[in-house]
Design a protein around this motif. Sequence first.
Motif, PDB file in Angstrom:
ATOM      1  N   GLY A 152       0.931   1.337  10.991  1.00 14.29           N
ATOM      2  CA  GLY A 152       0.405   1.969   9.791  1.00 14.29           C
ATOM      3  C   GLY A 152      -0.290   0.998   8.861  1.00 14.29           C
ATOM      4  N   ILE A 153      -0.611  -0.191   9.343  1.00 13.22           N
ATOM      5  CA  ILE A 153      -1.321  -1.222   8.567  1.00 13.22           C
ATOM      6  C   ILE A 153      -2.502  -1.696   9.405  1.00 13.22           C
ATOM      7  CG2 ILE A 153      -1.113  -3.405   7.327  1.00 13.22           C
ATOM      8  CD1 ILE A 153       1.919  -3.200   7.713  1.00 13.22           C
ATOM      9  N   SER A 154      -3.642  -1.874   8.765  1.00 11.49           N
ATOM     10  CA  SER A 154      -4.773  -2.464   9.479  1.00 11.49           C
ATOM     11  C   SER A 154      -4.541  -3.963   9.588  1.00 11.49           C
ATOM     12  CB  SER A 154      -6.080  -2.195   8.731  1.00 11.49           C
ATOM     13  OG  SER A 154      -7.171  -2.762   9.438  1.00 11.49           O
ATOM     14  N   PRO A 155      -4.313  -4.470  10.793  1.00 10.73           N
ATOM     15  CA  PRO A 155      -3.949  -5.886  10.920  1.00 10.73           C
ATOM     16  C   PRO A 155      -5.160  -6.810  10.833  1.00 10.73           C
ATOM     17  CG  PRO A 155      -4.051  -4.890  13.077  1.00 10.73           C
ATOM     18  CD  PRO A 155      -4.328  -3.791  12.097  1.00 10.73           C
ATOM     19  N   ILE A 156      -4.896  -8.042  10.465  1.00  9.11           N
ATOM     20  CA  ILE A 156      -5.876  -9.114  10.594  1.00  9.11           C
ATOM     21  C   ILE A 156      -5.578  -9.818  11.915  1.00  9.11           C
ATOM     22  CG2 ILE A 156      -6.656 -11.333   9.684  1.00  9.11           C
ATOM     23  CD1 ILE A 156      -5.920 -10.303   6.892  1.00  9.11           C
ATOM     24  N   ILE A 157      -6.576  -9.894  12.786  1.00  7.95           N
ATOM     25  CA  ILE A 157      -6.432 -10.579  14.073  1.00  7.95           C
ATOM     26  C   ILE A 157      -7.169 -11.907  13.978  1.00  7.95           C
ATOM     27  CG2 ILE A 157      -6.708 -10.418  16.561  1.00  7.95           C
ATOM     28  CD1 ILE A 157      -5.031  -8.166  15.462  1.00  7.95           C
ATOM     29  N   GLY A 211      -1.207 -13.874   5.671  1.00  6.58           N
ATOM     30  CA  GLY A 211      -0.658 -12.607   5.210  1.00  6.58           C
ATOM     31  C   GLY A 211      -0.159 -12.672   3.782  1.00  6.58           C
ATOM     32  N   LEU A 212       0.375 -13.812   3.390  1.00  5.51           N
ATOM     33  CA  LEU A 212       0.860 -13.984   2.018  1.00  5.51           C
ATOM     34  C   LEU A 212      -0.286 -13.848   1.023  1.00  5.51           C
ATOM     35  CD1 LEU A 212       3.253 -14.765   0.167  1.00  5.51           C
ATOM     36  CD2 LEU A 212       2.595 -17.157   0.500  1.00  5.51           C
ATOM     37  N   GLY A 213      -1.383 -14.535   1.285  1.00  3.18           N
ATOM     38  CA  GLY A 213      -2.532 -14.429   0.398  1.00  3.18           C
ATOM     39  C   GLY A 213      -3.096 -13.018   0.366  1.00  3.18           C
ATOM     40  N   GLY A 230       7.263  -5.759  -1.499  1.00  2.00           N
ATOM     41  CA  GLY A 230       6.576  -5.693  -0.214  1.00  2.00           C
ATOM     42  C   GLY A 230       6.720  -6.995   0.544  1.00  2.00           C
ATOM     43  N   TYR A 231       6.401  -6.941   1.837  1.00  2.00           N
ATOM     44  CA  TYR A 231       6.636  -8.087   2.706  1.00  2.00           C
ATOM     45  C   TYR A 231       5.439  -8.336   3.623  1.00  2.00           C
ATOM     46  CZ  TYR A 231      11.380  -7.071   1.174  1.00  2.00           C
ATOM     47  OH  TYR A 231      12.491  -6.833   0.398  1.00  2.00           O
ATOM     48  N   VAL A 232       5.443  -9.508   4.215  1.00  2.00           N
ATOM     49  CA  VAL A 232       4.399  -9.929   5.145  1.00  2.00           C
ATOM     50  C   VAL A 232       4.993  -9.978   6.546  1.00  2.00           C
ATOM     51  CG1 VAL A 232       2.797 -11.760   5.763  1.00  2.00           C
ATOM     52  CG2 VAL A 232       3.334 -11.337   3.351  1.00  2.00           C
ATOM     53  N   LEU A 238      -0.210  -7.401   7.777  1.00  6.51           N
ATOM     54  CA  LEU A 238       0.145  -7.783   9.139  1.00  6.51           C
ATOM     55  C   LEU A 238      -0.946  -8.702   9.674  1.00  6.51           C
ATOM     56  CD1 LEU A 238       1.578  -7.565  11.916  1.00  6.51           C
ATOM     57  CD2 LEU A 238       0.352  -5.412  12.271  1.00  6.51           C
ATOM     58  N   VAL A 239      -0.546  -9.887  10.132  1.00  6.91           N
ATOM     59  CA  VAL A 239      -1.497 -10.843  10.700  1.00  6.91           C
ATOM     60  C   VAL A 239      -1.013 -11.227  12.089  1.00  6.91           C
ATOM     61  CG1 VAL A 239      -2.640 -13.079  10.438  1.00  6.91           C
ATOM     62  CG2 VAL A 239      -2.056 -11.733   8.405  1.00  6.91           C
ATOM     63  N   VAL A 240      -1.932 -11.168  13.057  1.00  7.23           N
ATOM     64  CA  VAL A 240      -1.594 -11.435  14.456  1.00  7.23           C
ATOM     65  C   VAL A 240      -2.469 -12.561  14.982  1.00  7.23           C
ATOM     66  CG1 VAL A 240      -1.440 -10.459  16.781  1.00  7.23           C
ATOM     67  CG2 VAL A 240      -0.964  -9.012  14.791  1.00  7.23           C
TER      68      VAL A 240
END
Length: 390
Positions: free
Chosen positions: A181-186, A365-367, A79-81, A143-145
């Motif tokens: 399709g991913i709940s992002p962190i904003i 996102g890595l963590g 998987g990836y970030v 996913l981090v934005v």
Amino acid sequence: MQNPYNYSNFRNSKFKKIFFLTLNSSPLHAAEIARITGLSKPTVSEILRLLTDYNLIISEVDASGRTSRVFYKPNLTIGYVLGIDVGSSMIHAGVQNIKGEILGVLDLPLKDHQPSVLIQSITSCATLLLEKLKLDTNQMISLVVGTPGVVDPITGRISIAGTIDYLDGLPMIDILEQHFGISPIIMNDINLSAIAERDLGEGIEYDDFAVLSIGNGLGAGLVIGKELYTGKNGAAGEVFYLPLKNGKDPHRNATNPTFNGLKDILEISKGKVDVDEVIKKALAGNQKEMVAFDELIERIALYIASTSAVLDLEAVILSGGIGKKLTPFVSLLTKKISTYLPYIPQIKISNLSGSPVLLGALQIGLGRSREILFNEKFTFSPDFENEMEK
């Protein structure tokens, strides 16, 4: 909702210990892992078997010596970030694997400040990058934005977005989750810059520091005890609102150190300020630019002194379109701060290349991805480890 800012306190286990060992080392064989971790060889063998079964690590046989040996390394394709930096004029996207290796980045100009154009630019930038890397969204674990503005740490709602004011109230989480399709962190962009500095940049050696970003806007990211501090409403570090001099002026014209503030000091009504040219002229002794930069440094000193007076910071790291260019003025800035404070923080200039916001997003996102791999995908009986030791 789990706090996205603290990703290091995972449930401790022998499984994580061995997995992180493989992430941070060259391929290792079972005997080396047992020696380094202090675990028994039967325990290590069983854990390696399970980690392999769950596809978290892979084994490979080295037959180059007199006897064949099996080595273990992380499965970097599990998987990836995906990280995204939403700037006022540019979208930056990046992808990294779970070892923390950045596989690619892509920049896309933001041509119009309208919500529909913004969302299209974000999704297009990320999609183009994934296509370039021959990946797709279902391979992204997190996913981090990063965006301007105050981000509610619970709902992810954005307010007081400043340079991109139409972000206020925009349901960014729902929109991006529907597409990716991913709940992002904003997260606030400067807070992500602070994460990048803490993990990768000038903040590594400090426990308590601030990143002060000066460019199109002004904001600070605060790290206290190595942890990002965001406050009750996610508004910690909104230093633009410090009531310095004429605090009732919503534009802070008397203390504004941003590009607009520098334009006002130079009495430029149209166009953009070429800060490199202004610095060059100031250093060359041109009176107008010297006076302008002296005033700009005075304004920056006010914000640093006000922030450090409350938090007693070890260091302040300057970032942003103006902040990163202030190396020739560090001594002058320190001198001006000394007129306000008895204890002066170290003044550092960010040395991170590329987008620090994107780097911070990838770190968060890595963590989060590693946490998901263990806490959601890798499950076993709570008594399993104790049973192995009996």
